[in-house]
Design an enzyme around this catalytic site. Structure first.
Site, mmCIF file in Angstrom:
data_model
loop_
_atom_site.group_PDB
_atom_site.id
_atom_site.type_symbol
_atom_site.label_atom_id
_atom_site.label_comp_id
_atom_site.label_asym_id
_atom_site.label_seq_id
_atom_site.Cartn_x
_atom_site.Cartn_y
_atom_site.Cartn_z
ATOM 1 N N ASP A 1 64.522 32.041 58.070
ATOM 2 C CA ASP A 1 63.301 32.587 57.456
ATOM 3 C C ASP A 1 62.646 31.531 56.559
ATOM 4 O O ASP A 1 63.215 31.093 55.569
ATOM 5 C CB ASP A 1 63.664 33.835 56.648
ATOM 6 C CG ASP A 1 62.445 34.514 56.038
ATOM 7 O OD1 ASP A 1 61.327 33.999 56.190
ATOM 8 O OD2 ASP A 1 62.633 35.550 55.381
ATOM 9 N N HIS B 1 61.332 36.275 59.659
ATOM 10 C CA HIS B 1 60.793 36.877 58.438
ATOM 11 C C HIS B 1 60.458 38.346 58.640
ATOM 12 O O HIS B 1 60.409 39.110 57.670
ATOM 13 C CB HIS B 1 59.552 36.120 57.978
ATOM 14 C CG HIS B 1 59.011 36.601 56.660
ATOM 15 N ND1 HIS B 1 59.759 36.583 55.495
ATOM 16 C CD2 HIS B 1 57.820 37.160 56.328
ATOM 17 C CE1 HIS B 1 59.040 37.083 54.495
ATOM 18 N NE2 HIS B 1 57.868 37.447 54.972
ATOM 19 N N SER C 1 58.912 39.898 51.410
ATOM 20 C CA SER C 1 57.954 38.808 51.361
ATOM 21 C C SER C 1 57.397 38.655 49.942
ATOM 22 O O SER C 1 58.166 38.654 48.980
ATOM 23 C CB SER C 1 56.842 39.049 52.381
ATOM 24 O OG SER C 1 56.093 37.864 52.588
#
Length: 625
Positions: free
Chosen positions: A195, A327, A131
């Site tokens: 994602d 994600h 991330s």
């Protein structure tokens, strides 16, 4: 034809599967301690030994966006001096929040100490993050490359970086600079098909609810919950912006941007961010399906949109939620299959991608299966082909100018012969300025013909119509330097011969409208190659312009010597340095040159203390003998 990889990622990266597996584990391990700046781990059994450094991410909006709509700012060149367009002298844009996060970590000194220790002990460094930890890992890698690998060092190994579900970090100059420096190969990015996080920065902050934060999302939410609805709004807001960005980019790839789209871009700000490095798109089918390996940054941008959009109306209730759910998949035990499976497909020949969704066997069938798994339509495949065509067009442009090298060499040889002839009397600068003989006229023709070739080259550099690596190629840096040192004095002589400095007032050749880009750009190429931090107002090839300007200011009562005394002293120091490095020929000190005439007219007390007094005396003695 695009080919399937035969092993771990085919031949796309030197990073081992074991290193990536360790990086993946550590990228999620550090999330358990978000208060830590980073988490290091030594892998002593690897060869060579490795140190993996992972950075935690944050789902808070404030850690992604700053004041601007897309949160972009100029990169700090004191930390990342290579992340710029050299000729255009333009710094890359980078996400301000991510850059500040890295700066805050760096100021603690612990990271720098860890890096120095690893390099001192010949350990390879791998930076990683999931991330928003990914951008920090990217910036850390680039910082090490710029600080410790340039100029090339014999200490340590080049760092590597692997990210998982990382958002974009910088603009097209950021991508351009990493390819020019041959650094893209050190970056590997894993992205699940849907994602949404790698696509977030394609949309401005205002396009979705600021209250929605990744860290508040629950992957196990009920389909009827507010969280589920927020995820849907989030997805459609980002994909709507991504569609505008990629459509605009695709039109440019194809060499035509419709007026409607151009007008729209004037009123709706487009995201500046662009991918770089090697991307691995995981299709997300059973056993994570095929893994698509792709390096072309323009193609990656197109793939980011087309692979995550809805294929059918029925998917509108599934894909938005899946875009956030995926994600968090990277950190699961199941995700290890991403790395363990060997079904990677490398798209290394995008121009040969099949446009039909039906395969015909062999590699074509393998490619089609992978592209179908990503939901790529014929339009999407055409956009990927267009990205390849742009690369090919840039290569053809380079081939075209390379063919002119012999022509440039012949013209420069003639000017070098003219230079030797001029050195016998008053120097070729002043000989050209006077224009007394036919050889001066012929030299002017050669100057103009060379200028035409180099102006064409510089225009292609300015508009990014040459391969990203072009400005960093030694052969072109050297040729540009030779051209600049030989021809620019003639441009300066021509400028002052025609009294262009008197047009509309007093204008120095060094003003923006005076000195041509062909000399500004080639000077910056050399300075970058040498990693020069000396930002001089003028170079050895254009010191005549400073001499002429000072001549003008110390004559006809335009200015007293006292007003330019500091400039005179600076020029003298530079002349001494250039002379010692043999970057100035002895002929500039001949009795009849503009330099000598000007310097002799300076106040006696200044000349007696001048650092270059001996150069004039020595040259005069040599001439007398």
């Amino acid at each position: 034809m695009a080919a399937s990889g035969s092993g771990w990622l085919g031949d796309s990266t030197k990073m081992s599967r074991e290193s990536v597996e360790e990086a993946l584990n550590l990228a999620f391990e550090v999330q358990k301690s978000p208060d830590k700046l980073f988490l290091p781990k030594e892998i002593s059994e690897s060869n060579p030994p490795e140190v993996i450094i992972s950075f935690p991410g944050s789902g808070a909006v404030k850690d992604w966006y700053s004041n601007r709509p897309f949160g972009e700012t100029k990169i700090k060149l004191d930390l990342f001096p290579s992340l710029k367009s050299i000729g255009n002298d333009e710094a890359a844009l980078v996400n301000e929040a991510f850059q500040q996060r890295f700066i805050d970590i760096l100021e603690e000194k612990t990271l720098e100490d860890t890096v120095k220790d690893a390099m001192r002990n010949k350990k390879k460094i791998v930076f990683t993050g999931h991330s928003s930890g990914g951008p920090v890992a990217i910036l850390a890698t680039l910082w090490v490359l710029d600080k410790y690998m340039i100029p090339r060092s014999n200490e340590g190994f080049a760092p590597q970086c692997v990210t998982f579900g990382s958002p974009l970090v910088g603009n097209h100059i950021f991508s351009h600079a990493t390819r020019r420096e041959n650094w893209s190969k050190y970056f590997l990015h894993f992205v699940m098909r849907y994602d949404i996080v790698p696509r977030i920065l394609l949309a401005p902050l205002s396009s979705f609810d600021e209250r929605f934060e990744l860290q508040s999302f629950n992957p196990d939410s009920d389909p009827n919950s507010d969280s589920y609805k927020a995820a849907s709004d989030f997805y459609f807001a980002i994909m709507s912006n991504a569609a505008t960005v990629t459509s605009h980019a695709a039109c440019k790839l194809m060499g035509s941007t419709p007026a409607t789209l151009e007008n729209l871009a004037k009123f709706i700000p487009l995201s500046p961010y662009k991918p770089f490095g090697t991307y691995v798109f995981c299709t997300g089918n059973r056993n994570f399906g095929k893994k698509i390996v792709i390096k072309n940054p323009d193609a990656v941008l197109q793939l980011m949109f087309f692979s995550a959009q809805l294929s059918t109306e029925a998917e509108k209730d599934q894909v938005p939620y899946k875009s956030l759910q995926q994600h968090f998949i990277y950190g699961t035990t199941e995700s290890q299959q991403i790395l363990q499976m060997h079904n990677f497909v490398s798209l290394d020949k995008l121009e040969e991608l099949p446009l039909s969704e039906a395969g015909s066997g062999g590699n074509v069938a393998t490619i089609n299966t992978a592209l179908n798994d990503l939901g790529l339509s014929t339009r999407a495949r055409l956009c990927l082909r267009a990205a390849a065509e742009l690369e090919d067009r840039r290569s053809r442009n380079e081939e075209s100018i390379t063919k002119k090298k012999d022509y440039v060499g012949i013209k420069m040889k003639k000017l070098e012969e003219y230079k030797k002839m001029g050195e016998l009397e008053i120097g070729y600068y002043d000989a050209f300025k006077v224009q007394n003989v036919k050889e001066d006229f012929e030299a002017n023709v050669n100057r103009l013909e060379l200028a035409g070739v180099w102006d064409e080259i510089i225009e292609k550099v300015r508009s990014y119509e040459l391969p990203d690596e072009f400005e960093g190629k030694k052969e072109w840096v050297d040729l540009g330097t030779r051209f600049r040192r030989l021809v620019e004095p003639l441009d300066i002589a021509n400028y002052y011969r025609h009294l262009r400095h008197l047009e509309g007032g007093l204008n120095s050749y060094m003003d923006d409208k005076g000195r041509p880009k062909r000399y500004r750009y080639t000077q910056r190429w050399l300075e970058h190659k040498e990693r020069s931090t000396d930002k001089r107002e003028y170079s050895e090839s254009c010191f005549w312009a400073e001499v002429e300007d000072l001549c003008n200011k110390t004559s006809n009562n335009n200015s007293s010597f006292e007003n330019v005394k500091e400039r005179v002293a600076k020029l003298e120091v530079q002349i001494l340095a250039w002379s010692e490095k043999k970057e100035l020929a002895d002929e500039v000190f001949l009795k009849g040159t503009t330099l000598v005439k000007w310097w002799k007219a300076l106040p006696l007390d200044h000349k007696e203390e001048s650092c270059i007094k001996s150069l004039f005396e020595k040259s005069h003695e040599t001439k007398m003998n």
